[in-house]
Design an enzyme around this catalytic site. Structure first.
Site, mmCIF file in Angstrom:
data_model
loop_
_atom_site.group_PDB
_atom_site.id
_atom_site.type_symbol
_atom_site.label_atom_id
_atom_site.label_comp_id
_atom_site.label_asym_id
_atom_site.label_seq_id
_atom_site.Cartn_x
_atom_site.Cartn_y
_atom_site.Cartn_z
ATOM 1 N N LEU A 58 45.703 48.177 41.857
ATOM 2 C CA LEU A 58 45.413 49.115 40.773
ATOM 3 C C LEU A 58 44.452 48.415 39.822
ATOM 4 O O LEU A 58 44.717 47.295 39.364
ATOM 5 C CB LEU A 58 46.714 49.494 40.051
ATOM 6 C CG LEU A 58 46.715 50.731 39.157
ATOM 7 C CD1 LEU A 58 46.290 51.967 39.929
ATOM 8 C CD2 LEU A 58 48.090 50.950 38.546
ATOM 9 N N ASP A 59 43.307 49.041 39.536
ATOM 10 C CA ASP A 59 42.290 48.424 38.686
ATOM 11 C C ASP A 59 42.865 48.020 37.338
ATOM 12 O O ASP A 59 43.762 48.686 36.811
ATOM 13 C CB ASP A 59 41.133 49.399 38.444
ATOM 14 C CG ASP A 59 40.264 49.612 39.678
ATOM 15 O OD1 ASP A 59 40.362 48.796 40.606
ATOM 16 O OD2 ASP A 59 39.497 50.589 39.699
ATOM 17 N N PRO A 60 42.334 46.937 36.725
ATOM 18 C CA PRO A 60 42.792 46.542 35.385
ATOM 19 C C PRO A 60 42.687 47.665 34.358
ATOM 20 O O PRO A 60 43.535 47.771 33.464
ATOM 21 C CB PRO A 60 41.863 45.379 35.026
ATOM 22 C CG PRO A 60 41.473 44.792 36.345
ATOM 23 C CD PRO A 60 41.357 45.966 37.276
ATOM 24 N N LEU A 61 41.668 48.526 34.455
ATOM 25 C CA LEU A 61 41.491 49.603 33.488
ATOM 26 C C LEU A 61 42.405 50.790 33.754
ATOM 27 O O LEU A 61 42.423 51.739 32.978
ATOM 28 C CB LEU A 61 40.034 50.070 33.478
ATOM 29 C CG LEU A 61 39.015 49.064 32.933
ATOM 30 C CD1 LEU A 61 37.607 49.652 32.987
ATOM 31 C CD2 LEU A 61 39.352 48.665 31.508
ATOM 32 N N ALA A 62 43.164 50.737 34.843
ATOM 33 C CA ALA A 62 44.100 51.818 35.175
ATOM 34 C C ALA A 62 45.516 51.413 34.794
ATOM 35 O O ALA A 62 45.870 50.232 34.760
ATOM 36 C CB ALA A 62 44.038 52.124 36.668
#
Length: 311
Positions: free
Chosen positions: A47-51
């Protein structure tokens, strides 16, 4: 003198971490592994850091079931800001195209059927896909031209959850390999206004949903025994939770012993299962193996060693 390092213990099960924005998936695994003092841990899908949202973390024997979670459906809620496309397809990148145009809700809804079912999608240049052994995002950050081939993905459902003149919030149910950032990019291009993701949350992964999730702060409070919080073991879900989509077979202790030794078992008689394929095999309420059933023969593929979870 340095304090002695604590001995890692065998912990088996799933922790569904509600990952906050800013934390990487690797950091999320490290947090859970440390709290449970576990020997072995891994996650089921970056899961992306921004998510934010669900990051299923497998401990111990649960790591053997990771593929069944990664192959399951996911549900994402995401917001697309119209008028700007970035090189990362989210807020972290630089603008590469802009437009004063803003789409009407009706135009967006008319476009959505083209984005459901099996479709072709080019992943974002800033992604973890490998090109000649190098991650695409590393090449892109170094200024190299990144060309990724389109791949087939499946989107089961894509609907508008909320809208405003400058942005639209969607909910998407999709299969493995779908990039929501690429979905926002392509929608913006087709609408002639460009777009990028400004908010992204994963709400469902396989058999897990938000009711199963626990935040890092909640885990720490449970570990520290703070008032109002259950013991941290309560956040640990059984290994077999990840296998709910598979058929389950119950076998005798004798047959369970054979499977545990890697030997096949013949299932005969009127109570023999009528299906073929992969099944989760239980005995006495304990997960024994993942096995392949073919013509009445049950052949073990993965054997489980399940001990009582400790933390």
């Amino acid at each position: 003198m340095n304090a002695p390092r604590s001995t890692k213990v065998e912990v088996d099960g799933w922790v569904i971490l509600d990952k906050p924005v800013g934390m990487t998936s690797t950091q999320g695994v490290a947090v859970v592994k440390r709290i449970f003092n576990a020997k072995k841990a891994g996650h089921a899908g970056t899961l992306d850091p921004l998510a934010s949202g669900l990051l299923p973390i497998a401990l111990g024997e649960a790591t053997k079931t990771v593929p069944y979670v990664m192959d399951g459906r996911k549900v994402y809620r995401f917001t697309v800001a119209w008028g700007v496309e970035t090189n990362t397809d989210d807020t972290e990148g630089e603008a590469v195209a802009t437009s004063d145009k803003r789409p009407e809700r009706g135009d967006i809804e008319a476009l959505l059927p083209r984005y459901t079912g099996v479709i072709s999608q080019v992943p974002p240049k800033f992604s973890a896909i490998k090109i000649d052994g190098e991650r695409a995002y590393d090449l892109a950050r170094d200024g190299e031209e990144v060309e990724l081939a389109a791949r087939q993905i499946e989107i089961h459902r894509l609907v508008i959850a909320a809208s405003s003149p400058d942005s639209t919030t969607f909910e998407a149910e999709c299969g493995k390999g779908t990039y929501v950032r690429a979905l926002a990019r392509d929608l913006g291009r087709d609408l002639g206004c460009y777009g990028h993701v400004i908010d992204l949350r994963r709400a469902v992964v396989g058999t897990f949903d938000e009711e199963d999730a626990v935040t890092p702060d909640e885990l720490r409070a449970m570990k520290d025994g703070l008032d109002g919080f259950a013991p941290v073991q309560n956040a640990l879900l059984p290994v077999e939770t990840a296998l709910e989509a598979l058929p389950t077979l119950a076998v005798s202790q004798h047959d369970a012993s054979r499977l545990a030794r890697g030997q096949s078992v013949l299932l005969r008689g009127r109570d023999a299962p009528v299906f073929e394929g992969t099944a989760a095999v239980m005995s006495g309420g304990t997960l024994i193996a993942l096995a392949e059933l073919e013509r009445g023969e049950l052949m073990p593929r993965r054997i489980f060693r399940l001990a009582a979870p400790r933390a």
